[in-house]
Design an enzyme around this catalytic site. Structure first.
Site, PDB file in Angstrom:
ATOM      1  N   LYS A 213     -10.128   2.518   6.561  1.00  0.00           N
ATOM      2  CA  LYS A 213     -11.146   1.785   7.325  1.00  0.00           C
ATOM      3  C   LYS A 213     -11.761   2.672   8.404  1.00  0.00           C
ATOM      4  O   LYS A 213     -12.977   2.741   8.566  1.00  0.00           O
ATOM      5  CB  LYS A 213     -10.528   0.545   7.951  1.00  0.00           C
ATOM      6  CG  LYS A 213     -11.536  -0.399   8.600  1.00  0.00           C
ATOM      7  CD  LYS A 213     -10.843  -1.546   9.302  1.00  0.00           C
ATOM      8  CE  LYS A 213     -10.028  -2.388   8.360  1.00  0.00           C
ATOM      9  NZ  LYS A 213      -9.350  -3.516   9.029  1.00  0.00           N
ATOM     10  N   GLU A 219      -2.012   9.813   7.199  1.00  0.00           N
ATOM     11  CA  GLU A 219      -1.385   9.971   5.886  1.00  0.00           C
ATOM     12  C   GLU A 219      -2.431  10.052   4.772  1.00  0.00           C
ATOM     13  O   GLU A 219      -2.334  10.864   3.855  1.00  0.00           O
ATOM     14  CB  GLU A 219      -0.436   8.799   5.608  1.00  0.00           C
ATOM     15  CG  GLU A 219       0.753   8.701   6.541  1.00  0.00           C
ATOM     16  CD  GLU A 219       0.515   7.758   7.705  1.00  0.00           C
ATOM     17  OE1 GLU A 219       1.499   7.245   8.237  1.00  0.00           O
ATOM     18  OE2 GLU A 219      -0.663   7.536   8.061  1.00  0.00           O
ATOM     19  N   GLY A 270      -5.576  -4.897   6.774  1.00  0.00           N
ATOM     20  CA  GLY A 270      -5.227  -4.196   5.544  1.00  0.00           C
ATOM     21  C   GLY A 270      -4.416  -5.037   4.581  1.00  0.00           C
ATOM     22  O   GLY A 270      -4.665  -5.050   3.373  1.00  0.00           O
ATOM     23  N   ARG A 271      -3.450  -5.786   5.099  1.00  0.00           N
ATOM     24  CA  ARG A 271      -2.577  -6.584   4.227  1.00  0.00           C
ATOM     25  C   ARG A 271      -3.293  -7.804   3.650  1.00  0.00           C
ATOM     26  O   ARG A 271      -2.776  -8.465   2.759  1.00  0.00           O
ATOM     27  CB  ARG A 271      -1.334  -7.011   5.004  1.00  0.00           C
ATOM     28  CG  ARG A 271      -1.637  -7.814   6.265  1.00  0.00           C
ATOM     29  CD  ARG A 271      -0.413  -7.855   7.170  1.00  0.00           C
ATOM     30  NE  ARG A 271      -0.641  -8.526   8.446  1.00  0.00           N
ATOM     31  CZ  ARG A 271      -1.186  -7.943   9.510  1.00  0.00           C
ATOM     32  NH1 ARG A 271      -1.609  -6.686   9.437  1.00  0.00           N
ATOM     33  NH2 ARG A 271      -1.325  -8.604  10.650  1.00  0.00           N
ATOM     34  N   GLU A 357       4.647  -8.040   8.636  1.00  0.00           N
ATOM     35  CA  GLU A 357       3.701  -7.399   9.553  1.00  0.00           C
ATOM     36  C   GLU A 357       2.881  -8.450  10.301  1.00  0.00           C
ATOM     37  O   GLU A 357       2.457  -8.231  11.432  1.00  0.00           O
ATOM     38  CB  GLU A 357       2.779  -6.437   8.791  1.00  0.00           C
ATOM     39  CG  GLU A 357       2.029  -5.476   9.698  1.00  0.00           C
ATOM     40  CD  GLU A 357       1.387  -4.332   8.924  1.00  0.00           C
ATOM     41  OE1 GLU A 357       2.014  -3.258   8.814  1.00  0.00           O
ATOM     42  OE2 GLU A 357       0.261  -4.509   8.430  1.00  0.00           O
ATOM     43  N   HIS A 388      21.331  -9.167 -11.619  1.00  0.00           N
ATOM     44  CA  HIS A 388      22.377  -8.161 -11.800  1.00  0.00           C
ATOM     45  C   HIS A 388      22.429  -7.206 -10.613  1.00  0.00           C
ATOM     46  O   HIS A 388      23.003  -6.119 -10.711  1.00  0.00           O
ATOM     47  CB  HIS A 388      22.142  -7.394 -13.098  1.00  0.00           C
ATOM     48  CG  HIS A 388      22.199  -8.267 -14.309  1.00  0.00           C
ATOM     49  ND1 HIS A 388      23.358  -8.512 -15.014  1.00  0.00           N
ATOM     50  CD2 HIS A 388      21.236  -9.001 -14.925  1.00  0.00           C
ATOM     51  CE1 HIS A 388      23.116  -9.334 -16.011  1.00  0.00           C
ATOM     52  NE2 HIS A 388      21.831  -9.649 -15.983  1.00  0.00           N
ATOM     53  N   LYS A 503       3.300   5.865  15.087  1.00  0.00           N
ATOM     54  CA  LYS A 503       2.167   6.755  14.802  1.00  0.00           C
ATOM     55  C   LYS A 503       1.883   7.669  15.994  1.00  0.00           C
ATOM     56  O   LYS A 503       1.655   8.878  15.840  1.00  0.00           O
ATOM     57  CB  LYS A 503       0.912   5.933  14.490  1.00  0.00           C
ATOM     58  CG  LYS A 503       0.932   5.192  13.172  1.00  0.00           C
ATOM     59  CD  LYS A 503      -0.390   4.458  12.996  1.00  0.00           C
ATOM     60  CE  LYS A 503      -0.450   3.687  11.693  1.00  0.00           C
ATOM     61  NZ  LYS A 503      -1.751   2.979  11.525  1.00  0.00           N
TER      62      LYS A 503
END
Length: 527
Positions: A213, A219, A270-271, A357, A388, A503
Site C-alpha cells: 500500500k 520485506e 491488509g487483513r 490482529e 491425528h 518493525k
C-alpha cells in the site's frame, strides 16, 4: 448516532455473567429432542451455506440475553455507520470501507475527493480488462509469448488472504474450466522463500504482482529486489514482468518500471483486503474476472444478512455473540478453526491474522484500559489431518477450546473412489459428524485414559460445495464476526499498532543504532 460504551457497563452484560455453565451439550445432544435442536439451532448464510450452532452451550435464555446485548450495544447501528462512511478506525482516524469493495451495500461514500464505491468498482473493472488482455494474448512478453504464471509478492494481509483464496478455488477452477494461470506467492523476507519459489518458475512467462500500500514495506521491497535480480539473470526486462497493487500516492504508482498499477487506499486494512485489488489482481489473473466477481457477490450476500437486527437471522452477529459468551462468560481462551476441506488448508492461517490482529487489544477505542478479556487465540488445520495432531488436547486436555467446523457435502473435483462401501468424501463427512458428537457427548470409561468428559462446544458451517460464491460468503462471515465482536468489546478492530514496534526496532538494528539488549541479541545472529 450509536453510543460507544465499554460492554461491562451494560445491564445485559451483567445479566449474561449470571448464565455461566447453564447448558450441558452432552445432555442436549443425548436427549430425545436432539434432532429438533439441531434443526432449530440453524441459520442460513450467504452463498448457500448454513451456520449450525446446536452443539454450542446456549439455550433460549442465553440467546435472548445475547439479543439484548446486541441491541443495547447497538451492533447493527454501528455496522450501518461503518457502511455509511463513519470514522470507525479511531486509532488512525479513518473510515473502514472493505465491505464497499463488494460494491453493493451502504450509501455512496466520498473521501479524498472521489466516490469510493465508484473507485473500488472501477479498479475491479481495470483489473478485469488487464486480465482479459493477458489471457487473450493481447499482452505478451518480450518474446511475443503468452504469460502462463502469476506470482504475488506481499506479506501479512497481502499474502495470507489472497493465498488462502487461491488455494480454496484452484481445484474448483480446474474442474470448471476457468483455470487460467498458475499462481505462486512470496512473503517471507527469508531469502530461502523467494529463491525456492522463483527457481520453480519460468520467469519469461511470469507476471509478478508487487503488493504494498505504501510502496515502502521493507520485506516486500526486499523481495522485489531479490526477484528483479532473477529476472535480470534470465535475460528479461522487469518492466514486462511486474505489476503493482498500491496506493495512488506511493512511489510504485504511475511508475514505468511496472506494466500496470492497480490502486487501494488506507480505508482497507491488509487483513480485510482479499476483496480489493490485493486479492482481485491475482484471483482474476488465475481464474478470470467472472470468478472474482462471483466471489464478491457471495461476500455481498453475507454483508446484507449482517444488517438484520434479529440475531437468529444474522449468522455473523450470532456467531460473534456466542463467541463473546464463550470468551467472557465461559472463560475459554482460544477457538479452533477446523475446515474439513483441503482446499481451505490456509484459511485458518488467514483467520488467525484477521481475528488476532483485529481484536488482540487491551484498551478501548479511546485508549482506556479494559477490565475484561478480548480476542481469543485462533488456530487450526484441515480435517482429518488435525485429528491425528492436536485433537488429543481438544478432546482430553485441561482447557476447553470451542471449535468451528467447516464442511461440504461434495468435493470440488468430482473425483473419488469407493472403498469399503463408501467414498472418500463420505468418509470425510462422517468424520465431521463423529467429531462434533464426540466433543459434545464424550464417553464414560472405567479407564480414565479412555474417558472423554464431553461438553466441548462446536459449531458447523456447511454447504453443498466450496465454490467462488460460497467462499466469498465464508470470508465475509468471519470478517463481520470479528467486526461485531470488536463492537461488543468497544475496541478498534481496524488498526494494528502491535506490529509496529518490532518493525521500528528492526530498522534500528539494520542501521546499527542499537544498545543494551537489542545490541546484544543482534550480535548473536548478525555477522
Amino acid at each position: 448516532m450509536a453510543t460507544w460504551s465499554n460492554v461491562d457497563s451494560l445491564s445485559s452484560w451483567k445479566k449474561l455473567q449470571s448464565l455461566k455453565g447453564m447448558v450441558c451439550i452432552a445432555d442436549e445432544l443425548s436427549a430425545s429432542t436432539a434432532a429438533d435442536r439441531i434443526k432449530k439451532y440453524s441459520v442460513s448464510m450467504g452463498g448457500g451455506l448454513t451456520y449450525n450452532y446446536a452443539a454450542k452451550q446456549v439455550n433460549e435464555q442465553i440467546l435472548k440475553t445475547l439479543a439484548e446485548l446486541a441491541e443495547e450495544q447497538q451492533l447493527v447501528e454501528k455496522y450501518q455507520e461503518l457502511l455509511d462512511g463513519a470514522v470507525i478506525n479511531t486509532g488512525e482516524k479513518r473510515m473502514v470501507l472493505h465491505q464497499l469493495t463488494r460494491g453493493q451495500l451502504g450509501k455512496d461514500v466520498m473521501a479524498d475527493g472521489v466516490n469510493k464505491r465508484e473507485f473500488y468498482i472501477n479498479e475491479v473493472k481495470r483489473i478485469a480488462e488487464f486480465a482479459d488482455k493477458v489471457h487473450s494474448g493481447e499482452l505478451k512478453n518480450e518474446k511475443g509469448e503468452k504469460y502462463t504464471t502469476v506470482c504475488q509478492i506481499g506479506i501479512g494481509g497481502s499474502d495470507l488472504g489472497p493465498r488462502a483464496m487461491y488455494l480454496a478455488l484452484e481445484n474448483w477452477a480446474k474442474k470448471n474450466n476457468t483455470f487460467k494461470m498458475e499462481a505462486h506467492f512470496i512473503s517471507n523476507v527469508d531469502p530461502d522463500d523467494a529463491a525456492s519459489v522463483v527457481k520453480s518458475l519460468d520467469i519469461s512467462k511470469t507476471i509478478f504482482i508487487l503488493v504494498s500500500k505504501s510502496g515502502t514495506t521493507l520485506e516486500t521491497l526486499t523481495n522485489e529486489s531479490f526477484v528483479k535480480e532473477f529476472i535480470k539473470k534470465a535475460g528479461c526486462d522487469a518492466s514486462k514482468h511486474m505489476i503493482a497493487v498500491t496506493s495512488e500516492t506511493s512511489p510504485l504508482a504511475h511508475n514505468p518500471d511496472y506494466m500496470a498499477a492497480f490502486y487501494m487506499d488506507d480505508y482497507i486494512g491488509g487483513r480485510y483486503s482479499s476483496t480489493s485489488g490485493v486479492g482481485g489482481a491475482v484471483l482474476s489473473l488465475a481464474f478470470g474476472p467472472k470468478v472474482f466477481q462471483e466471489f464478491l457477490d457471495g461476500a455481498a450476500e453475507e454483508d446484507k444478512l449482517s444488517l438484520n437486527k434479529d440475531i437468529l437471522k444474522n449468522p455473523a452477529m450470532l456467531d460473534a455473540l456466542i463467541g463473546v459468551y464463550e470468551r467472557n462468560v465461559q472463560n475459554y481462551p482460544a477457538t479452533a478453526i477446523l475446515p474439513y476441506s483441503q482446499a481451505l488448508s490456509r484459511f485458518p492461517a488467514h483467520l488467525q491474522q484477521l481475528d488476532m490482529e483485529s481484536n488482540g487489544k487491551s484498551v478501548n477505542r479511546d485508549g482506556a484500559p479494559l477490565n475484561y478479556v478480548t480476542g481469543p487465540v485462533i488456530f487450526g488445520e484441515p480435517g482429518t489431518n488435525g485429528q491425528h495432531s492436536f485433537y488429543q488436547l481438544l478432546h482430553q486436555g485441561t482447557d476447553i477450546i470451542p471449535l468451528q467446523f467447516i464442511a461440504f457435502r461434495e468435493n470440488q473435483t468430482g473425483e473419488d473412489v469407493v472403498i469399503e462401501d463408501s467414498t472418500s468424501q463420505v468418509k470425510l463427512c462422517a468424520n465431521v459428524t463423529a467429531q462434533i458428537v464426540a466433543f459434545a457427548c464424550g464417553k464414560k470409561d472405567e479407564n480414565p485414559n479412555k474417558a472423554f468428559a464431553g461438553n466441548r462446544p462446536s459449531s458447523l458451517i456447511y454447504g453443498e460445495q466450496l465454490n467462488p460464491k460460497s467462499l466469498g460468503a465464508l470470508l465475509a462471515h468471519y470478517e463481520n464476526k470479528v467486526m461485531f465482536q470488536g463492537f461488543v468489546w468497544n475496541i478498534n478492530s481496524f488498526d494494528q499498532e502491535g506490529v509496529q514496534l518490532g518493525k521500528t526496532l528492526a530498522k534500528a538494528v539494520l542501521k546499527g543504532n542499537t544498545d543494551g539488549a537489542l545490541a546484544a541479541y543482534s550480535k548473536l545472529l548478525i555477522k
